[in-house]
Design a protein around this motif. Structure first.
Motif, PDB file in Angstrom:
ATOM      1  N   VAL A  16       6.602  -2.661  10.049  1.00 54.94           N
ATOM      2  CA  VAL A  16       6.980  -2.694   8.581  1.00 54.94           C
ATOM      3  C   VAL A  16       5.914  -3.615   7.826  1.00 54.94           C
ATOM      4  CG1 VAL A  16       8.382  -3.030   6.606  1.00 54.94           C
ATOM      5  CG2 VAL A  16       9.162  -1.610   8.698  1.00 54.94           C
ATOM      6  N   GLN A  17       5.126  -2.948   6.837  1.00 51.88           N
ATOM      7  CA  GLN A  17       3.871  -3.920   6.042  1.00 51.88           C
ATOM      8  C   GLN A  17       4.026  -3.441   4.534  1.00 51.88           C
ATOM      9  OE1 GLN A  17       0.303  -3.157   8.000  1.00 51.88           O
ATOM     10  NE2 GLN A  17       0.574  -5.159   9.136  1.00 51.88           N
ATOM     11  N   LEU A  18       3.469  -4.451   3.964  1.00 52.26           N
ATOM     12  CA  LEU A  18       3.504  -4.249   2.671  1.00 52.26           C
ATOM     13  C   LEU A  18       1.860  -4.543   2.127  1.00 52.26           C
ATOM     14  CD1 LEU A  18       5.860  -6.625   3.239  1.00 52.26           C
ATOM     15  CD2 LEU A  18       6.111  -6.371   0.558  1.00 52.26           C
ATOM     16  N   LYS A  19       1.313  -3.377   1.342  1.00 50.17           N
ATOM     17  CA  LYS A  19      -0.027  -3.252   0.937  1.00 50.17           C
ATOM     18  C   LYS A  19      -0.233  -4.075  -0.405  1.00 50.17           C
ATOM     19  CE  LYS A  19      -1.366  -1.174   4.315  1.00 50.17           C
ATOM     20  NZ  LYS A  19      -2.063  -1.541   5.922  1.00 50.17           N
ATOM     21  N   ALA A  20       1.191  -4.085  -0.980  1.00 53.67           N
ATOM     22  CA  ALA A  20       1.297  -4.753  -2.277  1.00 53.67           C
ATOM     23  C   ALA A  20       2.813  -5.660  -2.308  1.00 53.67           C
ATOM     24  CB  ALA A  20       1.239  -3.850  -3.465  1.00 53.67           C
TER      25      ALA A  20
END
Length: 318
Positions: A16-20
């Protein structure tokens, strides 16, 4: 020489990653190269990750993220449990196949994490999981358990104490209430009316928060309150002062109040987390799992966590 188990090493990892930076709506699952254990490190195949309020707080905006050393793309979640599948050069005491739990700051909700097993802080650590503790439960212990232990060490509760714990039904509260009861203290826990039965099951005497809290506490404890722990904001601090509790026996974890000590997991005594795991393994401490979600439902799980009305812990299954 790198050791790993007999199964083929995965070249890719779901993470799970956030690009913003932002709320649950920015959480997505990405396929990334699987991290590899370097010298002094172990790689863990994660089976469960526990959520905490700090997960979404520290990734909500760039300024807050920077204070935790985070930059984009950022991972999500810190508490994990799983199985060691790689051991780097120089590591002793851990082998492929060992069940472990611990912390991997803002990267725990992933198929694999790489940690320093001797790190000793929630950002980067591993501990052996007792046989009697399942992975979902182990994945809830690191942040909340350490925070509760550190706060209660400030208060030094004992059999002569009546403690007021604000926000007692939350993730840290479930540990704080039970640890205080194990120490022999009487516990009055604040929460919503709907949390009363839940708090009784933990061993606390429930009282509804909000206007008139001090009067309701006086009715429950006419002999007085001797210590207080505020796990949410400052209402419990102000109530404790109104009840005559001295500042040196009041503690917060989520707010700064002049004259009152603030605790966090980084302040926990060495061995505190292992002691909590031992208490869980022996059945002396229960960890209520409010709900578990598959990783594909990470946004729904984070929304529930961010609502701050969960009784117990939320876990992600991987």
């Amino acid at each position: 020489m790198l050791e790993q188990n007999d199964q083929p090493s995965a070249g890719k990892s779901r993470a799970v990653q956030l690009k913003a930076f932002g709320g649950p709506e920015v959480l997505d699952i990405h396929e990334i190269p699987a991290p590899q254990a370097g010298p002094g490190q172990v790689r863990v195949r994660v089976t469960a990750a526990g959520l905490n309020p700090m997960d979404w707080i520290m990734t909500a905006d760039a300024d807050t993220a920077a204070r935790f050393g985070l930059s984009l793309p950022a991972g999500f979640g810190t508490d994990y449990a799983g199985v060691v599948d790689q051991v780097g050069d120089g590591v002793t005491g851990f082998a492929p196949g060992d069940r472990v739990f611990g912390g991997a700051l803002s990267r725990a909700v992933a198929d694999f994490v790489v940690v320093d097993p001797t790190g000793g802080v929630a950002a980067d650590e591993a501990h052996h999981t007792p046989d009697q503790v399942d992975d979902r439960t182990a994945a809830t212990l690191t942040i909340a358990g350490r925070t509760a232990s550190a706060a209660l060490a400030v208060l030094a509760l004992g059999p002569d104490d009546t403690g007021l714990i604000g926000g007692a039904a939350g993730g840290v509260g479930v540990f704080a209430v039970q640890l205080a009861r194990i120490a022999g203290a009487r516990v009055i826990g604040t929460g919503s009316a709907a949390s009363s039965d839940f708090l009784r099951d933990l061993g606390a005497e429930p009282v509804v928060y909000g206007d008139g809290l001090a009067d309701r506490v006086r009715a429950l404890a006419p002999g007085g309150v001797t210590a207080a722990l505020d796990l949410h904001g400052t209402e419990t601090v102000h109530t404790a002062r109104e009840l005559g509790v001295p500042d040196d026996r009041i503690c917060t974890i989520a707010a700064q109040v002049d004259g009152v000590s603030a605790a966090n997991g980084a302040n926990a005594a060495p061995g505190a987390l292992e002691e909590i795991a031992r208490l869980v393994a022996s059945g002396q401490l229960q960890v209520p799992i409010a709900e578990s979600f598959p990783v594909e439902q990470i946004r729904r799980a984070a929304e529930l966590q961010a609502g701050r009305h969960v009784h117990g812990k939320i876990v992600i299954d991987l």
